[in-house]
Design an enzyme around this catalytic site. Structure first.
Site, PDB file in Angstrom:
ATOM      1  N   LYS A  18       0.842  -1.193   0.000  1.00 17.85           N
ATOM      2  CA  LYS A  18       0.000   0.000   0.000  1.00 17.85           C
ATOM      3  C   LYS A  18       0.889   1.259   0.000  1.00 17.85           C
ATOM      4  O   LYS A  18       2.106   1.169   0.221  1.00 17.85           O
ATOM      5  CB  LYS A  18      -0.923  -0.047   1.223  1.00 17.85           C
ATOM      6  CG  LYS A  18      -1.910  -1.232   1.173  1.00 17.85           C
ATOM      7  CD  LYS A  18      -2.798  -1.235   2.410  1.00 17.85           C
ATOM      8  CE  LYS A  18      -3.843  -2.332   2.325  1.00 17.85           C
ATOM      9  NZ  LYS A  18      -4.763  -2.281   3.497  1.00 17.85           N
ATOM     10  N   TYR A  58     -12.432  -2.739  -3.126  1.00 21.21           N
ATOM     11  CA  TYR A  58     -12.966  -2.745  -1.763  1.00 21.21           C
ATOM     12  C   TYR A  58     -14.496  -2.646  -1.747  1.00 21.21           C
ATOM     13  O   TYR A  58     -15.068  -2.162  -0.764  1.00 21.21           O
ATOM     14  CB  TYR A  58     -12.353  -1.590  -0.963  1.00 21.21           C
ATOM     15  CG  TYR A  58     -10.920  -1.854  -0.512  1.00 21.21           C
ATOM     16  CD1 TYR A  58     -10.599  -3.002   0.221  1.00 21.21           C
ATOM     17  CD2 TYR A  58      -9.895  -0.956  -0.794  1.00 21.21           C
ATOM     18  CE1 TYR A  58      -9.291  -3.247   0.640  1.00 21.21           C
ATOM     19  CE2 TYR A  58      -8.589  -1.190  -0.365  1.00 21.21           C
ATOM     20  CZ  TYR A  58      -8.294  -2.335   0.352  1.00 21.21           C
ATOM     21  OH  TYR A  58      -7.005  -2.573   0.782  1.00 21.21           O
ATOM     22  N   PHE A  66     -15.319   4.084   7.260  1.00 14.35           N
ATOM     23  CA  PHE A  66     -13.963   4.466   6.859  1.00 14.35           C
ATOM     24  C   PHE A  66     -13.726   4.328   5.359  1.00 14.35           C
ATOM     25  O   PHE A  66     -12.604   4.527   4.884  1.00 14.35           O
ATOM     26  CB  PHE A  66     -12.924   3.639   7.636  1.00 14.35           C
ATOM     27  CG  PHE A  66     -13.083   2.134   7.468  1.00 14.35           C
ATOM     28  CD1 PHE A  66     -12.573   1.467   6.364  1.00 14.35           C
ATOM     29  CD2 PHE A  66     -13.753   1.399   8.440  1.00 14.35           C
ATOM     30  CE1 PHE A  66     -12.722   0.095   6.216  1.00 14.35           C
ATOM     31  CE2 PHE A  66     -13.913   0.015   8.296  1.00 14.35           C
ATOM     32  CZ  PHE A  66     -13.392  -0.631   7.174  1.00 14.35           C
ATOM     33  N   ARG A  94      -2.072 -14.758   4.041  1.00 15.65           N
ATOM     34  CA  ARG A  94      -2.842 -14.076   5.094  1.00 15.65           C
ATOM     35  C   ARG A  94      -2.129 -14.218   6.436  1.00 15.65           C
ATOM     36  O   ARG A  94      -2.097 -13.298   7.228  1.00 15.65           O
ATOM     37  CB  ARG A  94      -4.264 -14.666   5.187  1.00 15.65           C
ATOM     38  CG  ARG A  94      -5.148 -14.369   4.004  1.00 15.65           C
ATOM     39  CD  ARG A  94      -5.563 -12.924   3.907  1.00 15.65           C
ATOM     40  NE  ARG A  94      -6.490 -12.507   4.944  1.00 15.65           N
ATOM     41  CZ  ARG A  94      -7.110 -11.337   4.950  1.00 15.65           C
ATOM     42  NH1 ARG A  94      -6.904 -10.463   3.963  1.00 15.65           N
ATOM     43  NH2 ARG A  94      -7.916 -11.004   5.925  1.00 15.65           N
ATOM     44  N   THR A 100      -5.893  -7.721  10.242  1.00 11.53           N
ATOM     45  CA  THR A 100      -6.157  -6.407   9.651  1.00 11.53           C
ATOM     46  C   THR A 100      -5.655  -5.286  10.558  1.00 11.53           C
ATOM     47  O   THR A 100      -5.042  -4.327  10.091  1.00 11.53           O
ATOM     48  CB  THR A 100      -7.680  -6.247   9.425  1.00 11.53           C
ATOM     49  OG1 THR A 100      -8.127  -7.362   8.640  1.00 11.53           O
ATOM     50  CG2 THR A 100      -8.004  -4.951   8.726  1.00 11.53           C
ATOM     51  N   ARG A 111       2.431  -7.027   8.981  1.00  9.36           N
ATOM     52  CA  ARG A 111       1.774  -5.923   9.693  1.00  9.36           C
ATOM     53  C   ARG A 111       2.287  -5.804  11.128  1.00  9.36           C
ATOM     54  O   ARG A 111       2.465  -4.706  11.640  1.00  9.36           O
ATOM     55  CB  ARG A 111       0.255  -6.110   9.666  1.00  9.36           C
ATOM     56  CG  ARG A 111      -0.343  -5.803   8.284  1.00  9.36           C
ATOM     57  CD  ARG A 111      -1.791  -6.217   8.206  1.00  9.36           C
ATOM     58  NE  ARG A 111      -2.431  -5.811   6.956  1.00  9.36           N
ATOM     59  CZ  ARG A 111      -3.568  -6.325   6.510  1.00  9.36           C
ATOM     60  NH1 ARG A 111      -4.201  -7.257   7.211  1.00  9.36           N
ATOM     61  NH2 ARG A 111      -4.081  -5.900   5.375  1.00  9.36           N
ATOM     62  N   HIS A 124      -1.724  -5.477   1.424  1.00  6.38           N
ATOM     63  CA  HIS A 124      -2.989  -6.166   1.162  1.00  6.38           C
ATOM     64  C   HIS A 124      -2.697  -7.596   0.735  1.00  6.38           C
ATOM     65  O   HIS A 124      -1.739  -7.835   0.001  1.00  6.38           O
ATOM     66  CB  HIS A 124      -3.760  -5.458   0.037  1.00  6.38           C
ATOM     67  CG  HIS A 124      -4.900  -6.288  -0.489  1.00  6.38           C
ATOM     68  ND1 HIS A 124      -6.113  -6.354   0.158  1.00  6.38           N
ATOM     69  CD2 HIS A 124      -4.987  -7.126  -1.552  1.00  6.38           C
ATOM     70  CE1 HIS A 124      -6.905  -7.203  -0.498  1.00  6.38           C
ATOM     71  NE2 HIS A 124      -6.250  -7.671  -1.541  1.00  6.38           N
ATOM     72  N   GLU A 135      -9.667 -10.274  -7.819  1.00  3.34           N
ATOM     73  CA  GLU A 135      -8.711  -9.174  -7.671  1.00  3.34           C
ATOM     74  C   GLU A 135      -7.622  -9.228  -8.740  1.00  3.34           C
ATOM     75  O   GLU A 135      -7.213  -8.202  -9.277  1.00  3.34           O
ATOM     76  CB  GLU A 135      -8.085  -9.214  -6.277  1.00  3.34           C
ATOM     77  CG  GLU A 135      -9.093  -8.879  -5.179  1.00  3.34           C
ATOM     78  CD  GLU A 135      -8.535  -9.050  -3.771  1.00  3.34           C
ATOM     79  OE1 GLU A 135      -9.318  -8.901  -2.817  1.00  3.34           O
ATOM     80  OE2 GLU A 135      -7.333  -9.339  -3.617  1.00  3.34           O
TER      81      GLU A 135
HETATM   82  P1  IDP Z   1      -7.906  -6.965   5.186  1.00  4.05           P
HETATM   83  O1  IDP Z   1      -7.112  -5.891   4.473  1.00  4.05           O
HETATM   84  O2  IDP Z   1      -7.122  -7.552   6.331  1.00  4.05           O
HETATM   85  O3  IDP Z   1      -8.461  -8.027   4.264  1.00  4.05           O
HETATM   86  P2  IDP Z   1     -10.564  -5.708   5.396  1.00  4.05           P
HETATM   87  O4  IDP Z   1     -11.529  -5.864   6.539  1.00  4.05           O
HETATM   88  O5  IDP Z   1     -10.942  -6.276   4.074  1.00  4.05           O
HETATM   89  O6  IDP Z   1      -9.154  -6.272   5.911  1.00  4.05           O
HETATM   90  O7  IDP Z   1     -10.297  -4.149   5.253  1.00  4.05           O
HETATM   91  C1  IDP Z   1      -9.628  -3.648   4.134  1.00  4.05           C
HETATM   92  C2  IDP Z   1      -8.748  -2.500   4.547  1.00  4.05           C
HETATM   93  O8  IDP Z   1      -9.566  -1.423   5.042  1.00  4.05           O
HETATM   94  C3  IDP Z   1      -7.790  -2.794   5.692  1.00  4.05           C
HETATM   95  O9  IDP Z   1      -6.620  -3.474   5.302  1.00  4.05           O
HETATM   96  C4  IDP Z   1      -7.501  -1.392   6.187  1.00  4.05           C
HETATM   97  O10 IDP Z   1      -6.573  -0.726   5.316  1.00  4.05           O
HETATM   98  C5  IDP Z   1      -8.851  -0.728   6.053  1.00  4.05           C
HETATM   99  N1  IDP Z   1      -9.617  -0.795   7.299  1.00  4.05           N
HETATM  100  C6  IDP Z   1     -10.266  -1.861   7.817  1.00  4.05           C
HETATM  101  N2  IDP Z   1     -10.844  -1.554   8.988  1.00  4.05           N
HETATM  102  C7  IDP Z   1     -10.583  -0.235   9.216  1.00  4.05           C
HETATM  103  C8  IDP Z   1     -10.927   0.679  10.272  1.00  4.05           C
HETATM  104  O11 IDP Z   1     -11.594   0.342  11.231  1.00  4.05           O
HETATM  105  N3  IDP Z   1     -10.455   1.955  10.124  1.00  4.05           N
HETATM  106  C9  IDP Z   1      -9.705   2.369   9.062  1.00  4.05           C
HETATM  107  N4  IDP Z   1      -9.366   1.534   8.057  1.00  4.05           N
HETATM  108  C10 IDP Z   1      -9.797   0.252   8.128  1.00  4.05           C
END
Ligand code: IDP
Length: 159
Positions: A18, A58, A66, A94, A100, A111, A124, A135
């Site tokens: 990212k 997304y 968010f 993963r 996340t 992370r 990601h 994707e």
């Molecule tokens: P992932 O990236 O681990 O698959 P997802 O729930 O699909 O998780 O969320 C996608 C992306 O959205 C996350 O990697 C993060 O960058 C962002 N994100 C998720 N939850 C939050 C939040 O609560 N606040 C701000 N950004 C968030």
């Protein structure tokens, strides 16, 4: 048999560094983790992502509070998008990436080692094989994914 093992080893996933990961010069270290694990890089590019492609990527998060800030973050600079191939690569990636929320991601994960807040979590990784397929199609044209023989692949598949 070898044919089945080679077939299983063709699972693919989409990994993206990212904008925060690119800005913080973490691209090399992130690539290194996938290389050293034994996965094969089959596609890579640097992109300034548009809100259009990010909204699709997304799409499932469209109703989240968010969402807009996520698009702003993800388009704030270039991303490095990659396709990695190998046995069980979706699930393994993963685990390598971690939860996340980096606060919950253990040390040793990308992370957990390189980030502190969920809104800037560096990388990601697709969360399922179906998700990965969608994707990969979204970010890459078929011709930009290379089918090549990695000389050590006999040592990274099921035998
Ligand atoms: P992932 O990236 O681990 O698959 P997802 O729930 O699909 O998780 O969320 C996608 C992306 O959205 C996350 O990697 C993060 O960058 C962002 N994100 C998720 N939850 C939050 C939040 O609560 N606040 C701000 N950004 C968030």
């Amino acid at each position: 048999c070898l044919v089945t093992a080679l077939q299983n080893a063709r699972e693919r996933t989409l990994i993206a560094v990212k904008p925060d990961g690119v800005q913080r010069r973490l691209v090399g270290q992130i690539i290194q983790r996938f290389e050293q694990r034994g996965f094969k890089l089959v596609g890579l590019k640097m992109v300034q992502a548009s809100h259009g492609i990010l909204s699709e990527h997304y799409g499932e998060l469209r109703t989240k509070p968010f969402f807009q800030s996520l698009l702003t973050y993800m388009s704030s600079g270039p991303v490095v998008v990659m396709v990695w191939e190998g046995h069980n690569v979706v699930q393994a990636s993963r685990k390598m990436v971690g939860q996340t929320n980096p606060a919950e991601a253990p040390a040793g994960t990308i992370r957990g080692d390189f980030s502190v807040h969920v809104s800037r979590n560096v990388v990601h990784a697709s969360d399922s094989q179906e998700g990965a397929q969608k994707e990969i199609q979204l970010w890459f044209q078929g011709k930009d994914l290379l089918d090549w023989d990695c000389c050590d692949q006999i040592y990274t598949i099921e035998v």
